[in-house]
Design a protein around this motif. Structure first.
Motif, short mmCIF file in Angstrom:
data_model
loop_
_atom_site.label_atom_id
_atom_site.label_comp_id
_atom_site.label_asym_id
_atom_site.label_seq_id
_atom_site.Cartn_x
_atom_site.Cartn_y
_atom_site.Cartn_z
N SER A 176 0.82 -1.20 0.00
CA SER A 176 0.00 0.00 0.00
C SER A 176 0.85 1.26 0.00
O SER A 176 1.95 1.29 0.55
N GLY A 177 0.33 2.27 -0.67
CA GLY A 177 0.88 3.61 -0.60
C GLY A 177 2.22 3.86 -1.26
O GLY A 177 2.87 4.86 -0.95
N LEU A 178 2.66 3.01 -2.17
CA LEU A 178 3.94 3.24 -2.84
C LEU A 178 3.79 4.35 -3.88
O LEU A 178 2.79 4.41 -4.60
N LYS A 179 4.77 5.22 -3.95
CA LYS A 179 4.76 6.33 -4.92
C LYS A 179 5.96 6.17 -5.86
O LYS A 179 7.04 5.77 -5.44
N LYS A 180 5.73 6.51 -7.12
CA LYS A 180 6.82 6.46 -8.09
C LYS A 180 7.79 7.59 -7.78
O LYS A 180 7.40 8.75 -7.69
N THR A 181 9.06 7.25 -7.60
CA THR A 181 10.07 8.25 -7.24
C THR A 181 11.08 8.47 -8.35
O THR A 181 11.77 9.48 -8.35
N ALA A 182 11.20 7.54 -9.26
CA ALA A 182 12.12 7.64 -10.40
C ALA A 182 11.66 6.59 -11.41
O ALA A 182 10.76 5.80 -11.12
N ASP A 183 12.29 6.58 -12.59
CA ASP A 183 11.95 5.54 -13.55
C ASP A 183 12.13 4.18 -12.89
O ASP A 183 13.20 3.87 -12.37
N ASN A 184 11.06 3.41 -12.89
CA ASN A 184 11.08 2.03 -12.39
C ASN A 184 11.31 1.90 -10.89
O ASN A 184 11.59 0.81 -10.40
N GLU A 185 11.22 2.99 -10.12
CA GLU A 185 11.44 2.93 -8.67
C GLU A 185 10.24 3.50 -7.93
O GLU A 185 9.67 4.51 -8.33
N TYR A 186 9.90 2.83 -6.81
CA TYR A 186 8.74 3.19 -6.01
C TYR A 186 9.13 3.10 -4.55
O TYR A 186 9.85 2.19 -4.15
N SER A 187 8.65 4.05 -3.73
CA SER A 187 9.00 4.00 -2.31
C SER A 187 7.91 4.69 -1.49
O SER A 187 6.92 5.18 -2.01
N GLY A 188 8.14 4.70 -0.18
CA GLY A 188 7.22 5.38 0.73
C GLY A 188 5.99 4.58 1.09
O GLY A 188 5.05 5.11 1.65
N GLY A 189 6.01 3.29 0.77
CA GLY A 189 4.84 2.47 1.04
C GLY A 189 5.03 1.51 2.20
O GLY A 189 6.01 1.59 2.95
N LYS A 190 4.09 0.62 2.32
CA LYS A 190 4.10 -0.40 3.37
C LYS A 190 3.86 -1.77 2.72
O LYS A 190 3.20 -1.87 1.69
N ILE A 191 4.43 -2.79 3.36
CA ILE A 191 4.17 -4.17 2.94
C ILE A 191 3.79 -4.96 4.18
O ILE A 191 4.43 -4.86 5.23
N TYR A 192 2.70 -5.70 4.06
CA TYR A 192 2.21 -6.54 5.16
C TYR A 192 2.61 -7.98 4.87
O TYR A 192 2.39 -8.49 3.77
N ASP A 193 3.18 -8.64 5.85
CA ASP A 193 3.57 -10.04 5.73
C ASP A 193 2.56 -10.89 6.49
O ASP A 193 2.60 -10.95 7.72
N PRO A 194 1.64 -11.56 5.79
CA PRO A 194 0.65 -12.37 6.50
C PRO A 194 1.26 -13.58 7.20
O PRO A 194 0.65 -14.15 8.10
N GLY A 195 2.48 -13.92 6.85
CA GLY A 195 3.15 -15.05 7.49
C GLY A 195 3.49 -14.78 8.95
O GLY A 195 3.51 -15.70 9.77
N ASN A 196 3.75 -13.51 9.28
CA ASN A 196 4.06 -13.19 10.68
C ASN A 196 3.18 -12.07 11.24
O ASN A 196 3.32 -11.69 12.40
N GLY A 197 2.30 -11.51 10.41
CA GLY A 197 1.38 -10.48 10.87
C GLY A 197 2.01 -9.11 11.06
O GLY A 197 1.42 -8.25 11.69
N LYS A 198 3.19 -8.90 10.49
CA LYS A 198 3.89 -7.62 10.68
C LYS A 198 3.85 -6.78 9.41
O LYS A 198 3.80 -7.31 8.31
N THR A 199 3.91 -5.46 9.61
CA THR A 199 3.94 -4.51 8.51
C THR A 199 5.28 -3.80 8.51
O THR A 199 5.78 -3.40 9.56
#
Length: 141
Positions: free
Chosen positions: A85-108
């Protein structure tokens, strides 16, 4: 001469965009356990689980978000779950500023991504700069 370069720039600009590698699409996790569909919503990029190698729990019901720290969310199904969620394009082919949720351990975690051909380099980290984390390769489907 200057006019010539301006005309060339405007003529070639649409073609340059075609060569940019788009993150939108389906990506299989490196371990083969899931496929995530990355999509754009407004100016942000998100990703939801669309396929699981093991789509059901032992009792035959759809796999659930059992490790979520919020008990109220443990009954939601993993297929269809937004994990990016919430990733923004920062350069050609690059995205940052987002979050990733890992359902395997319940952490973001904080998340950034980079498209390199048919490989999506997904970095999850504890810090916003991405220093304390790991990078996973996802493969275009």
């Amino acid at each position: 001469m200057r006019k010539f370069f301006v005309v060339i720039m405007f003529t070639l600009a649409p073609f340059a965009a075609a060569f940019a590698q788009d993150v939108v699409g389906k990506w299989k996790l490196g371990d083969g356990t899931a496929i995530v569909e990355v999509y754009k919503s407004g100016d942000a990029y998100n990703g939801k689980i669309v396929w699981l190698e093991e789509p059901t729990d032992a009792d035959g019901t759809p796999a659930k978000d059992n490790n979520n720290p919020d008990p109220a969310l443990r009954t939601r199904e993993l297929i269809g779950l937004n994990m990016l969620s919430g990733l923004k394009k920062t350069a050609d082919n690059e995205y940052s500023g987002g979050k990733i949720y890992d359902p395997g351990n319940g952490k973001t975690y904080n998340c950034s991504m980079k498209v390199e051909g048919n490989v999506l380099k997904v970095r999850g980290s504890l810090d916003k700069r991405g220093l304390l984390g790991r990078t996973m390769d996802w493969f275009r489907q």
